[in-house]
Structure formats: structure tokens, C-alpha cells
Design a protein around this motif. Structure first.
Motif, PDB file in Angstrom:
ATOM      1  N   LEU A  94       0.822  -1.216   0.000  1.00 36.47           N
ATOM      2  CA  LEU A  94       0.000   0.000   0.000  1.00 36.47           C
ATOM      3  C   LEU A  94       0.857   1.268   0.000  1.00 36.47           C
ATOM      4  O   LEU A  94       0.604   2.201  -0.772  1.00 36.47           O
ATOM      5  N   ILE A  95       1.863   1.287   0.853  1.00 34.54           N
ATOM      6  CA  ILE A  95       2.755   2.450   0.954  1.00 34.54           C
ATOM      7  C   ILE A  95       3.444   2.698  -0.381  1.00 34.54           C
ATOM      8  O   ILE A  95       3.465   3.829  -0.887  1.00 34.54           O
ATOM      9  N   ALA A  96       4.000   1.654  -0.958  1.00 40.06           N
ATOM     10  CA  ALA A  96       4.727   1.799  -2.223  1.00 40.06           C
ATOM     11  C   ALA A  96       3.806   2.320  -3.316  1.00 40.06           C
ATOM     12  O   ALA A  96       4.184   3.218  -4.086  1.00 40.06           O
ATOM     13  N   GLY A  97       2.599   1.802  -3.389  1.00 43.43           N
ATOM     14  CA  GLY A  97       1.649   2.257  -4.395  1.00 43.43           C
ATOM     15  C   GLY A  97       1.301   3.719  -4.221  1.00 43.43           C
ATOM     16  O   GLY A  97       1.259   4.492  -5.192  1.00 43.43           O
ATOM     17  N   GLN A  98       1.062   4.125  -2.982  1.00 43.24           N
ATOM     18  CA  GLN A  98       0.698   5.520  -2.703  1.00 43.24           C
ATOM     19  C   GLN A  98       1.862   6.459  -3.004  1.00 43.24           C
ATOM     20  O   GLN A  98       1.672   7.525  -3.599  1.00 43.24           O
ATOM     21  N   VAL A  99       3.060   6.071  -2.603  1.00 43.66           N
ATOM     22  CA  VAL A  99       4.227   6.925  -2.831  1.00 43.66           C
ATOM     23  C   VAL A  99       4.495   7.047  -4.334  1.00 43.66           C
ATOM     24  O   VAL A  99       4.767   8.144  -4.829  1.00 43.66           O
ATOM     25  N   ARG A 100       4.397   5.955  -5.046  1.00 41.49           N
ATOM     26  CA  ARG A 100       4.632   6.006  -6.501  1.00 41.49           C
ATOM     27  C   ARG A 100       3.589   6.888  -7.189  1.00 41.49           C
ATOM     28  O   ARG A 100       3.914   7.624  -8.125  1.00 41.49           O
ATOM     29  N   GLU A 101       2.352   6.819  -6.729  1.00 45.44           N
ATOM     30  CA  GLU A 101       1.301   7.666  -7.292  1.00 45.44           C
ATOM     31  C   GLU A 101       1.621   9.144  -7.059  1.00 45.44           C
ATOM     32  O   GLU A 101       1.472   9.976  -7.963  1.00 45.44           O
ATOM     33  N   VAL A 102       2.063   9.469  -5.856  1.00 48.43           N
ATOM     34  CA  VAL A 102       2.402  10.857  -5.539  1.00 48.43           C
ATOM     35  C   VAL A 102       3.603  11.316  -6.363  1.00 48.43           C
ATOM     36  O   VAL A 102       3.616  12.439  -6.880  1.00 48.43           O
ATOM     37  N   ILE A 103       4.593  10.465  -6.509  1.00 47.17           N
ATOM     38  CA  ILE A 103       5.765  10.830  -7.315  1.00 47.17           C
ATOM     39  C   ILE A 103       5.335  11.150  -8.746  1.00 47.17           C
ATOM     40  O   ILE A 103       5.765  12.159  -9.322  1.00 47.17           O
ATOM     41  N   THR A 104       4.458  10.336  -9.305  1.00 47.63           N
ATOM     42  CA  THR A 104       3.956  10.581 -10.655  1.00 47.63           C
ATOM     43  C   THR A 104       3.235  11.928 -10.723  1.00 47.63           C
ATOM     44  O   THR A 104       3.479  12.718 -11.652  1.00 47.63           O
ATOM     45  N   GLU A 105       2.390  12.198  -9.737  1.00 47.39           N
ATOM     46  CA  GLU A 105       1.662  13.469  -9.718  1.00 47.39           C
ATOM     47  C   GLU A 105       2.595  14.656  -9.524  1.00 47.39           C
ATOM     48  O   GLU A 105       2.425  15.691 -10.173  1.00 47.39           O
TER      49      GLU A 105
END
Length: 112
Positions: A94-105
Motif C-alpha cells: 500500500l505504501i509503495a503504491g501511494q508513494v509512486r502515485e504521488v511521485i507521478t503526480e
């Protein structure tokens, strides 16, 4: 928006260059930190999981990622008790998915 720059704006006094600098460092360094966390989780190394989660937490907090911060706090607690590897693995996902999403944004929002 999965991030909120209010804390960063308050800390910087609205200094746009400072904000861009912090965001850039997050985008550049966090993937490596996530990779280190993943390796610790896969190895079942509770001490390393705790240390890596603790390292990531301030940056996530600064970017107003409250849900991610909460997961990291839970992960730190589990790792500190040397317990719950399956739960830690789920939290990592979950953490990795959320962080990767934020990095993309952030890359899009700040043209990085």
C-alpha cells in the motif's frame, strides 16, 4: 490529490524555490528508499524495516500524505515488536503504491 503541500508551504514561508527543491529531492530519492524498504521486508529484517520506514516518514509527513504516514507508523510499530511480517508486507504494498502515485503526480505538477 494524494498529497497536500500546506506543511511545506508553512515551513518555507511560501518560498517556491524551496518547495520545488524539497519536492525534487523527494521525487529523486524516495524510489531508492522504497527499494531499500522492500528489500528489508522481503528479508524479514524487522530492524531494517523499522529504520527504512522511519527514514521515509518525515518526507511523507512534509508532503501531507496522511494516509501513507499512518501506514508507516503502523509498520514501524509492527517492526519494533518483531511481529506481523504478513501485515508488514501488505502495508509495504500500500505504501509503495501511494508513494509512486504521488511521485507521478509531483512530476506532472512540478514539471520534473
Amino acid at each position: 490529490m494524494p498529497y497536500n503541500l500546506e506543511k511545506l508551504e508553512e515551513l518555507s514561508g511560501g518560498d517556491r524555490d524551496f518547495i520545488v527543491s524539497v519536492v525534487s529531492v523527494f521525487v529523486e530519492e524516495t524510489p531508492s528508499d522504497l527499494q531499500d524498504l522492500e528489500q528489508a521486508v522481503k528479508a524479514g529484517n524487522y530492524d531494517a524495516v523499522y529504520k527504512q520506514a522511519h527514514k521515509i516518514k518525515p518526507n511523507v509527513d512534509l508532503l501531507g500524505m496522511e494516509g501513507t504516514k499512518s501506514l508507516i507508523l503502523q509498520m514501524e510499530g509492527q517492526a519494533k515488536m518483531n511481529d506481523g511480517l504478513p501485515a508488514i508486507e501488505e502495508m509495504y504494498t500500500l505504501i509503495a503504491g501511494q508513494v509512486r502515485e504521488v511521485i507521478t503526480e509531483l512530476k506532472t505538477d512540478f514539471s520534473l
